[in-house]
Design a protein around this motif. Structure first.
Motif, PDB file in Angstrom:
ATOM      1  N   TYR A 211       1.011  -1.153  -0.449  1.00 54.40           N
ATOM      2  CA  TYR A 211      -0.387  -0.341  -0.205  1.00 54.40           C
ATOM      3  C   TYR A 211       0.911   1.461  -0.131  1.00 54.40           C
ATOM      4  CZ  TYR A 211      -3.421   3.207   1.442  1.00 54.40           C
ATOM      5  OH  TYR A 211      -4.568   3.937   1.392  1.00 54.40           O
ATOM      6  N   CYS A 225      -4.081   0.083  -3.545  1.00 51.81           N
ATOM      7  CA  CYS A 225      -4.950   0.366  -2.705  1.00 51.81           C
ATOM      8  C   CYS A 225      -5.962  -1.018  -1.740  1.00 51.81           C
ATOM      9  CB  CYS A 225      -5.699   1.653  -4.066  1.00 51.81           C
ATOM     10  SG  CYS A 225      -4.089   2.592  -3.793  1.00 51.81           S
ATOM     11  N   SER A 226      -6.788  -0.091  -0.882  1.00 50.86           N
ATOM     12  CA  SER A 226      -7.379  -1.038  -0.404  1.00 50.86           C
ATOM     13  C   SER A 226      -8.899  -1.730  -1.794  1.00 50.86           C
ATOM     14  CB  SER A 226      -8.300  -1.069   0.729  1.00 50.86           C
ATOM     15  OG  SER A 226      -9.023   0.283   1.233  1.00 50.86           O
ATOM     16  N   ARG A 227      -9.409  -0.305  -1.858  1.00 52.18           N
ATOM     17  CA  ARG A 227     -10.595  -0.636  -3.244  1.00 52.18           C
ATOM     18  C   ARG A 227     -11.725  -0.191  -2.662  1.00 52.18           C
ATOM     19  NH1 ARG A 227      -9.395  -0.986  -8.594  1.00 52.18           N
ATOM     20  NH2 ARG A 227     -10.680  -0.018  -8.768  1.00 52.18           N
ATOM     21  N   LEU A 228     -11.907   0.097  -0.631  1.00 51.99           N
ATOM     22  CA  LEU A 228     -13.792   0.008  -0.222  1.00 51.99           C
ATOM     23  C   LEU A 228     -14.354   1.098  -0.524  1.00 51.99           C
ATOM     24  CD1 LEU A 228     -11.511  -1.439   2.815  1.00 51.99           C
ATOM     25  CD2 LEU A 228     -12.805  -2.697   1.572  1.00 51.99           C
ATOM     26  N   SER A 229     -13.973   1.854  -1.561  1.00 54.75           N
ATOM     27  CA  SER A 229     -14.055   3.592  -1.072  1.00 54.75           C
ATOM     28  C   SER A 229     -15.595   2.939  -1.717  1.00 54.75           C
ATOM     29  CB  SER A 229     -13.858   4.483  -1.756  1.00 54.75           C
ATOM     30  OG  SER A 229     -13.095   3.982  -3.810  1.00 54.75           O
ATOM     31  N   HIS A 279     -10.384   9.950   6.177  1.00 56.31           N
ATOM     32  CA  HIS A 279     -12.152  10.050   5.387  1.00 56.31           C
ATOM     33  C   HIS A 279     -13.372  11.419   6.652  1.00 56.31           C
ATOM     34  CE1 HIS A 279     -15.849   8.060   4.804  1.00 56.31           C
ATOM     35  NE2 HIS A 279     -15.992   7.937   5.617  1.00 56.31           N
ATOM     36  N   TRP A 339     -13.080   4.929 -11.427  1.00 59.87           N
ATOM     37  CA  TRP A 339     -12.172   4.392 -10.172  1.00 59.87           C
ATOM     38  C   TRP A 339     -10.386   5.628 -10.931  1.00 59.87           C
ATOM     39  CZ3 TRP A 339      -7.303   2.635  -9.077  1.00 59.87           C
ATOM     40  CH2 TRP A 339      -6.637   2.643  -7.221  1.00 59.87           C
ATOM     41  N   ARG A 345      -6.527  11.867  -8.946  1.00 57.78           N
ATOM     42  CA  ARG A 345      -7.223  12.641  -8.511  1.00 57.78           C
ATOM     43  C   ARG A 345      -7.069  13.722  -8.288  1.00 57.78           C
ATOM     44  NH1 ARG A 345     -11.994   9.264  -5.891  1.00 57.78           N
ATOM     45  NH2 ARG A 345     -11.853   7.241  -6.117  1.00 57.78           N
ATOM     46  N   ASP A 373     -17.671   5.769  -6.587  1.00 53.73           N
ATOM     47  CA  ASP A 373     -17.452   6.707  -5.367  1.00 53.73           C
ATOM     48  C   ASP A 373     -17.684   7.448  -3.905  1.00 53.73           C
ATOM     49  OD1 ASP A 373     -15.380   8.213  -4.959  1.00 53.73           O
ATOM     50  OD2 ASP A 373     -13.852   6.480  -5.202  1.00 53.73           O
ATOM     51  N   GLU A 375     -18.582  10.583  -2.430  1.00 60.38           N
ATOM     52  CA  GLU A 375     -18.996  10.539  -1.204  1.00 60.38           C
ATOM     53  C   GLU A 375     -18.750  12.277  -1.182  1.00 60.38           C
ATOM     54  OE1 GLU A 375     -19.257   8.596   1.845  1.00 60.38           O
ATOM     55  OE2 GLU A 375     -19.810  11.037   2.630  1.00 60.38           O
ATOM     56  N   HIS A 379     -15.053  14.423  -1.251  1.00 59.57           N
ATOM     57  CA  HIS A 379     -14.756  14.894  -2.195  1.00 59.57           C
ATOM     58  C   HIS A 379     -14.848  16.635  -2.195  1.00 59.57           C
ATOM     59  CE1 HIS A 379     -14.796  15.192  -7.114  1.00 59.57           C
ATOM     60  NE2 HIS A 379     -15.935  15.710  -6.938  1.00 59.57           N
TER      61      HIS A 379
HETATM   62  C1  LIG Z   1      -9.844  15.829  -5.843  1.00 59.89           C
HETATM   63  C2  LIG Z   1     -10.832  14.648  -5.345  1.00 59.89           C
HETATM   64  C3  LIG Z   1     -11.955  14.379  -5.176  1.00 59.89           C
HETATM   65  C4  LIG Z   1     -11.800  12.661  -4.339  1.00 59.89           C
HETATM   66  N1  LIG Z   1     -13.518  12.620  -4.245  1.00 59.89           N
HETATM   67  C5  LIG Z   1     -13.653  11.685  -3.257  1.00 59.89           C
HETATM   68  C6  LIG Z   1     -15.267  10.653  -3.078  1.00 59.89           C
HETATM   69  O1  LIG Z   1     -15.583  11.419  -3.699  1.00 59.89           O
HETATM   70  N2  LIG Z   1     -14.800   9.467  -2.379  1.00 59.89           N
HETATM   71  C7  LIG Z   1     -13.955   8.908  -1.668  1.00 59.89           C
HETATM   72  O2  LIG Z   1     -14.074   7.736  -1.158  1.00 59.89           O
HETATM   73  N3  LIG Z   1     -13.187   9.636  -1.512  1.00 59.89           N
HETATM   74  C8  LIG Z   1     -12.694  10.382  -2.384  1.00 59.89           C
HETATM   75  N4  LIG Z   1     -10.961  11.308  -2.778  1.00 59.89           N
HETATM   76  C9  LIG Z   1      -9.872  10.855  -1.430  1.00 59.89           C
HETATM   77  C10 LIG Z   1      -9.134   9.638  -2.720  1.00 59.89           C
HETATM   78  O3  LIG Z   1      -8.796   9.452  -3.815  1.00 59.89           O
HETATM   79  C11 LIG Z   1      -9.986   8.211  -2.636  1.00 59.89           C
HETATM   80  O4  LIG Z   1     -10.660   8.005  -1.151  1.00 59.89           O
HETATM   81  C12 LIG Z   1      -9.190   6.227  -2.554  1.00 59.89           C
HETATM   82  O5  LIG Z   1      -8.613   7.532  -3.594  1.00 59.89           O
HETATM   83  C13 LIG Z   1     -10.327   5.631  -2.530  1.00 59.89           C
HETATM   84  O6  LIG Z   1      -9.377   4.813  -3.207  1.00 59.89           O
HETATM   85  P1  LIG Z   1      -9.265   3.134  -2.059  1.00 59.89           P
HETATM   86  O7  LIG Z   1     -10.322   2.801  -1.422  1.00 59.89           O
HETATM   87  O8  LIG Z   1      -8.703   2.072  -2.325  1.00 59.89           O
HETATM   88  O9  LIG Z   1      -8.643   3.819  -0.679  1.00 59.89           O
HETATM   89  P2  LIG Z   1      -7.240   3.392   0.387  1.00 59.89           P
HETATM   90  O10 LIG Z   1      -6.542   4.501  -0.199  1.00 59.89           O
HETATM   91  O11 LIG Z   1      -7.938   2.512   0.166  1.00 59.89           O
HETATM   92  O12 LIG Z   1      -8.341   4.337   1.898  1.00 59.89           O
HETATM   93  C14 LIG Z   1      -8.750   3.492   2.139  1.00 59.89           C
HETATM   94  C15 LIG Z   1     -10.539   4.754   2.387  1.00 59.89           C
HETATM   95  O13 LIG Z   1      -9.524   5.466   3.498  1.00 59.89           O
HETATM   96  C16 LIG Z   1     -10.298   7.317   2.550  1.00 59.89           C
HETATM   97  N5  LIG Z   1      -9.938   7.872   2.072  1.00 59.89           N
HETATM   98  C17 LIG Z   1      -8.407   7.615   1.513  1.00 59.89           C
HETATM   99  N6  LIG Z   1      -7.251   8.719   0.978  1.00 59.89           N
HETATM  100  C18 LIG Z   1      -8.453  10.047   1.494  1.00 59.89           C
HETATM  101  C19 LIG Z   1      -8.801  11.190   1.070  1.00 59.89           C
HETATM  102  N7  LIG Z   1      -7.397  11.775   0.436  1.00 59.89           N
HETATM  103  N8  LIG Z   1      -9.016  11.735   1.940  1.00 59.89           N
HETATM  104  C20 LIG Z   1     -10.286  11.123   2.705  1.00 59.89           C
HETATM  105  N9  LIG Z   1     -10.612  10.135   2.470  1.00 59.89           N
HETATM  106  C21 LIG Z   1      -9.247   8.982   1.767  1.00 59.89           C
HETATM  107  C22 LIG Z   1     -11.363   6.473   1.807  1.00 59.89           C
HETATM  108  O14 LIG Z   1     -12.420   6.514   2.664  1.00 59.89           O
HETATM  109  C23 LIG Z   1     -10.958   5.763   1.651  1.00 59.89           C
HETATM  110  O15 LIG Z   1     -11.439   4.272   0.700  1.00 59.89           O
HETATM  111  C24 LIG Z   1     -10.584  12.435  -3.734  1.00 59.89           C
HETATM  112  C25 LIG Z   1      -9.780  12.491  -4.013  1.00 59.89           C
HETATM  113  C26 LIG Z   1      -9.097  13.857  -4.495  1.00 59.89           C
HETATM  114  C27 LIG Z   1      -8.371  14.469  -4.677  1.00 59.89           C
END
Ligand SMILES: Cc1cc2nc3c(=O)[nH]c(=O)nc-3n(C[C@H](O)[C@H](O)[C@H](O)COP(=O)(O)OP(=O)(O)OC[C@H]3O[C@@H](n4cnc5c(N)ncnc54)[C@H](O)[C@@H]3O)c2cc1C
Length: 496
Positions: A211, A225-229, A279, A339, A345, A373, A375, A379
């Motif tokens: 990770y 990445c976890s892909r849990l979003s 989050h 995603w 992003r 995802d 949120e 977001h």
């Molecule tokens: C412009 C922009 C818009 C975004 N919009 C969203 C959105 O609409 N929904 C969303 O879930 N995430 C959003 N993110 C945050 C982040 O990019 C995603 O949560 C992440 O890429 C989701 O993939 P994952 O579950 O594999 O994340 P992982 O890296 O495995 O993280 C696990 C969880 O941690 C939380 N998380 C991770 N990174 C962030 C972060 N930077 N800020 C807040 N929480 C975080 C999420 O809940 C995520 O599912 C955004 C980021 C940016 C820069």
């Protein structure tokens, strides 16, 4: 016959679900309701992929409820009207749901439900969602309250739930039955809470080891990445559940962190857990300001920036036709799969706001519609940060060229998503416009014909955007507002 109603919203699970658990303890039969408001389909931050995903998750929820003996009602309409109808038929004694942190419209909807409950003498209880604290008095105390919440015991799933005998469950419709034209995604996760748990376990069993090192690249990030979003945003899984399992893993790793089996896990788990804290931190911002899709948290700063809508720039950005290969690959990959990883992003938004100087509201909406995802709390907080309209975060304007060389040095990701550049070698893949006419012919890519020329000079435009941002940020009235923004929204981590 009085009943208790559980109103499912963005909590589509039976485990660790306080609303369901409390309703099941009531002396009355339980009706489970999932409602989609038609006006959501009209909203410009909601797209067909969101509704399809919610319907898929609701279908999985319906199956889980059935194993407990309960039935799920589905309604496409106004939720107050549906509650009135249930009330007339059964008499609702109590209504249970989770607090939802959303944009103004969902607050208004929830307020209308509260009003209806008062008028009809129905007890309405809303339970906390993840680490967001409703009615928080000061950010100084947020972290301890959040940690206590998400580190708490998991809520036990009821063994059985008794629905009224004459109640029939509804089949959850397909999106097209609601008048939505489905949009195929190249990668569509399996919906529901069981799938969420198995994605979490696949991450904690092996994928998550890389990770920390793999999260920044759109190529390695897909696995690392976890892909849990998408599961978290529809509430198929809670932050408490994720933390619970990740802490168990951490305990195991701590016994012998240097063993081959545990290598990589210590730093990865710690990074992962801090993302889970982000989050809640970011959603807490929306809890205070429900208009973040329209008004910047620092309106003084935003006002000085005076970004302008330029349709040609916007379209090129939105479609992945900017002429910057790595940027276009990221945007096209997001359009196709719903995603992309965090760093990319951030780059997509920052290029829109600094390099192309486009208003963040329009570009933020486009990204919202593309993210499966979506949120709102995360977001819009991130859109504000990556556009430099908070006044409390550093100005961070991503260079496409640098990200391209760092994250995709050989250009494989670019060639995967930008077919026009399929034959271009690594030497020119980051800046194909530098090829001579002969080279363009040799590699089947005529710039300006097969693939666009860069929409603007990236280096020059980005520098201009950064310099305008610094000068706006330094204005006295902006600084005064920034202090206020910090008091309300700032992370206290550094100060601590
Ligand atoms: C412009 C922009 C818009 C975004 N919009 C969203 C959105 O609409 N929904 C969303 O879930 N995430 C959003 N993110 C945050 C982040 O990019 C995603 O949560 C992440 O890429 C989701 O993939 P994952 O579950 O594999 O994340 P992982 O890296 O495995 O993280 C696990 C969880 O941690 C939380 N998380 C991770 N990174 C962030 C972060 N930077 N800020 C807040 N929480 C975080 C999420 O809940 C995520 O599912 C955004 C980021 C940016 C820069």
């Amino acid at each position: 016959m009085p009943v208790s109603v559980v109103w499912f919203k963005r909590d589509l699970r039976v485990s660790d679900n306080q609303a369901l658990s409390e309703a099941s303890k009531s002396p009355h039969p339980v009706i489970c309701l999932f409602n989609i408001e038609p006006e959501r389909l009209e909203r410009n931050d909601v797209s067909e992929i969101h509704i399809e995903w919610e319907l898929d998750c609701a279908r999985a929820l319906s199956e889980s409820l059935e194993t407990l003996g309960a039935k799920l009602l589905f309604n496409f309409g106004n939720v107050v009207d549906k509650l009135s109808q249930i009330h007339q038929q059964y008499q609702i004694a109590s209504l249970h749901s989770h607090e939802e942190t959303g944009l103004t419209w969902s607050w208004e909807r929830d307020k209308s439900v509260t009003k209806w409950c008062k008028e009809n003498e129905v007890t309405f209880t809303e339970y906390a969602t993840n680490g967001v604290i409703r009615g928080l008095q000061s950010r100084d105390h947020w972290k301890s309250q959040r940690d206590a919440r998400v580190d708490g015991e998991l809520i036990t799933t009821p063994v059985t739930i008794q629905s009224p005998e004459n109640l029939k469950s509804d089949l959850i419709p397909e999106a097209k039955e609601l008048g939505i034209t489905p949009r195929e995604l190249e990668y569509r996760p399996i919906a529901g809470e069981k799938a969420a748990i198995s994605v979490l376990f696949s991450f904690l069993d092996e994928r998550g080891r890389k990770y920390r090192s793999g999260m920044s690249s759109p190529v390695t990030g897909r696995e690392a990445c976890s892909r849990l979003s998408p599961y978290i945003s529809t509430g198929c899984i809670t932050i408490r559940q994720i933390l619970h399992h990740s802490r168990r893993k951490q305990k195991k790793v701590r016994i012998n962190p240097r063993s081959a089996e545990n290598r990589g896990w210590t730093s990865s788990l710690s990074s992962f857990q801090s993302r889970l804290a982000w989050h809640c931190h970011f959603i807490q911002r929306l809890e205070f300001e429900t208009t973040m899709d329209e008004i910047a948290v620092n309106p003084e700063l935003d006002g000085h920036l005076e970004r302008v809508h330029d349709e040609q720039r916007y379209q090129a950005w939105a479609k992945g036709q900017t002429g910057w290969p790595f940027f276009d690959a990221c945007m096209r990959s997001l359009i196709a799969t719903g995603w992309i990883n965090f760093r990319m992003r951030a780059m997509l938004q920052s290029v829109a706001s600094y390099t192309l100087w486009l208003p963040w509201q329009d570009t933020g909406l486009h990204l919202a519609r593309l993210f499966l995802d979506y949120e709102p709390g995360i977001h819009w907080s991130q859109v504000h940060m990556q556009s430099g309209v908070t006044g409390i975060n550093s100005v961070r304007a991503y260079s496409v060229r640098k990200q391209s060389e760092d994250q995709d040095p050989e250009g494989d990701f670019i060639r995967e998503w930008v077919g026009e550049l399929a034959s271009v070698p690594a030497e020119f893949i980051h800046e194909p416009w530098l090829m001579t006419q002969e080279q363009q012919e040799m590699y089947n890519c005529i710039i300006g014909k097969d693939y666009p020329a860069p929409i603007v000079d990236e280096k020059v435009s980005r520098k201009e955007g950064v310099s305008k941002s610094y000068s706006a940020k330094g204005k006295p009235e902006v600084k005064r507002r920034s202090s206020l923004v910090y008091e309300i929204h700032g992370s206290r981590k550094r100060r601590n």
